[in-house]
Design a protein around this motif. Structure first.
Motif, PDB file in Angstrom:
ATOM      1  N   ASN A  68       0.676  -0.947   0.196  1.00  0.00           N
ATOM      2  CA  ASN A  68      -0.222   0.295   0.620  1.00  0.00           C
ATOM      3  C   ASN A  68       0.964   1.644   0.118  1.00  0.00           C
ATOM      4  O   ASN A  68       0.497   2.068  -1.165  1.00  0.00           O
ATOM      5  N   THR A  69       1.758   1.242   1.249  1.00  0.00           N
ATOM      6  CA  THR A  69       2.835   2.306   0.975  1.00  0.00           C
ATOM      7  C   THR A  69       3.803   2.641   0.504  1.00  0.00           C
ATOM      8  O   THR A  69       4.538   3.356   0.466  1.00  0.00           O
ATOM      9  N   GLY A  70       4.478   1.464   0.323  1.00  0.00           N
ATOM     10  CA  GLY A  70       6.318   1.484   0.416  1.00  0.00           C
ATOM     11  C   GLY A  70       7.323   1.830   1.093  1.00  0.00           C
ATOM     12  O   GLY A  70       7.937   2.134   0.592  1.00  0.00           O
ATOM     13  N   LYS A  71       6.383   1.565   2.435  1.00  0.00           N
ATOM     14  CA  LYS A  71       7.537   1.525   3.405  1.00  0.00           C
ATOM     15  C   LYS A  71       8.293   0.069   3.388  1.00  0.00           C
ATOM     16  O   LYS A  71       7.820  -0.494   3.159  1.00  0.00           O
ATOM     17  N   PRO A  72       9.406   0.519   4.093  1.00  0.00           N
ATOM     18  CA  PRO A  72      10.350  -0.617   3.736  1.00  0.00           C
ATOM     19  C   PRO A  72       9.788  -1.915   5.549  1.00  0.00           C
ATOM     20  O   PRO A  72       9.152  -1.137   6.584  1.00  0.00           O
ATOM     21  N   LEU A  73       9.796  -2.854   5.051  1.00  0.00           N
ATOM     22  CA  LEU A  73       8.591  -3.919   5.939  1.00  0.00           C
ATOM     23  C   LEU A  73       9.358  -4.580   6.437  1.00  0.00           C
ATOM     24  O   LEU A  73       9.860  -5.152   7.906  1.00  0.00           O
ATOM     25  N   ALA A 142       4.644  -6.649  -2.201  1.00  0.00           N
ATOM     26  CA  ALA A 142       5.753  -6.658  -3.019  1.00  0.00           C
ATOM     27  C   ALA A 142       5.955  -5.308  -3.736  1.00  0.00           C
ATOM     28  O   ALA A 142       5.537  -4.693  -4.813  1.00  0.00           O
ATOM     29  N   GLY A 143       5.232  -3.418  -2.539  1.00  0.00           N
ATOM     30  CA  GLY A 143       5.789  -2.489  -3.395  1.00  0.00           C
ATOM     31  C   GLY A 143       7.149  -2.084  -3.375  1.00  0.00           C
ATOM     32  O   GLY A 143       7.632  -2.895  -3.718  1.00  0.00           O
ATOM     33  N   ARG A 144       6.741  -1.243  -4.173  1.00  0.00           N
ATOM     34  CA  ARG A 144       7.966  -0.651  -4.883  1.00  0.00           C
ATOM     35  C   ARG A 144       7.803   0.662  -3.741  1.00  0.00           C
ATOM     36  O   ARG A 144       6.734   1.482  -3.169  1.00  0.00           O
ATOM     37  N   PRO A 145       8.890   0.988  -3.340  1.00  0.00           N
ATOM     38  CA  PRO A 145       9.689   2.098  -2.760  1.00  0.00           C
ATOM     39  C   PRO A 145       8.988   3.296  -2.905  1.00  0.00           C
ATOM     40  O   PRO A 145       9.151   4.086  -4.260  1.00  0.00           O
ATOM     41  N   ASN A 156      10.894   2.221 -10.324  1.00  0.00           N
ATOM     42  CA  ASN A 156      12.463   0.835 -11.299  1.00  0.00           C
ATOM     43  C   ASN A 156      11.976   0.706  -9.886  1.00  0.00           C
ATOM     44  O   ASN A 156      13.170  -0.537  -9.245  1.00  0.00           O
ATOM     45  N   GLY A 157      11.603   0.950  -8.797  1.00  0.00           N
ATOM     46  CA  GLY A 157      11.386  -0.150  -6.917  1.00  0.00           C
ATOM     47  C   GLY A 157      12.980   0.685  -6.131  1.00  0.00           C
ATOM     48  O   GLY A 157      13.149   0.326  -5.466  1.00  0.00           O
ATOM     49  N   LYS A 158      13.423   1.678  -7.297  1.00  0.00           N
ATOM     50  CA  LYS A 158      14.765   2.416  -6.251  1.00  0.00           C
ATOM     51  C   LYS A 158      14.462   4.026  -6.085  1.00  0.00           C
ATOM     52  O   LYS A 158      14.387   4.608  -6.814  1.00  0.00           O
ATOM     53  N   GLY A 159      13.436   4.273  -4.785  1.00  0.00           N
ATOM     54  CA  GLY A 159      12.930   5.241  -4.689  1.00  0.00           C
ATOM     55  C   GLY A 159      13.874   6.017  -3.546  1.00  0.00           C
ATOM     56  O   GLY A 159      14.373   4.816  -2.727  1.00  0.00           O
ATOM     57  N   ASP A 160      13.588   7.645  -3.571  1.00  0.00           N
ATOM     58  CA  ASP A 160      14.444   7.654  -2.081  1.00  0.00           C
ATOM     59  C   ASP A 160      13.299   7.427  -0.271  1.00  0.00           C
ATOM     60  O   ASP A 160      12.628   7.793  -1.017  1.00  0.00           O
ATOM     61  N   LEU A 161      13.992   7.143   0.175  1.00  0.00           N
ATOM     62  CA  LEU A 161      13.244   6.833   1.577  1.00  0.00           C
ATOM     63  C   LEU A 161      14.612   7.834   2.358  1.00  0.00           C
ATOM     64  O   LEU A 161      15.147   7.668   3.073  1.00  0.00           O
TER      65      LEU A 161
END
Length: 161
Positions: A68-73, A142-145, A156-161
């Protein structure tokens, strides 16, 4: 969990989930469910093993993001090999994480063992053996950051965290 704008979450699952996970299944499991799971072995029917095995051979950890949110879990494998992670996950039917692999700022375990994100996403359950073992639905992680500045998932799944 209190009802929110979209079931137990404020938002639906992302449009472009990783590893070819089914969005409809993910939305049902993540947001409109407290007890059920994707079927045992679902994760093996996705592209997860194909896409992540190469990274694992080079010793890279895999970050699993809230669908949902893209937060790392979860970040795995930690304290074990990728092969040990896969072997345990295959034995139990779902990706199985240990305490060292949980991003505790973003994950909670309820008294009944249900494991959820701090934003209300149903993830799975803690089913301890000799220690805590979190059996987690791949569709839930399975979200993207998320790109913090735009609050949108990166393609691409490589966002800024």
């Amino acid at each position: 969990m209190s009802k929110k704008a979209h079931g137990t979450s404020h938002v639906p699952v992302q449009d472009n989930l990783r590893w070819g996970c089914d969005r409809s299944t993910a939305d049902r499991i993540c947001n409109f469910n407290r007890h059920y799971a994707e079927y045992s072995g679902y994760w093996k029917t996705t592209k997860f093993l194909e896409e992540e095995s190469e990274k694992a051979k080079s010793g890279e950890e895999i970050t699993f993001y809230d669908s949902n949110t893209g937060k790392p879990l979860f970040v795995a494998p930690r304290g074990r090999s990728f092969e040990a992670f896969v072997k345990e996950s295959m034995h139990h039917g779902w990706p199985s994480f240990r305490d060292d692999e949980v991003v505790w700022d973003n994950v909670r375990v309820l008294p009944d063992g249900e494991t959820v994100s701090v934003d209300g996403t149903h993830l799975g359950h803690n089913l301890p053996d000799s220690k805590n073992r979190y059996c987690i639905n791949l569709v839930s992680v399975a979200g993207r950051p998320m790109n913090i500045t735009s609050n949108k998932s990166t393609e691409n799944g490589k966002g800024d965290l």
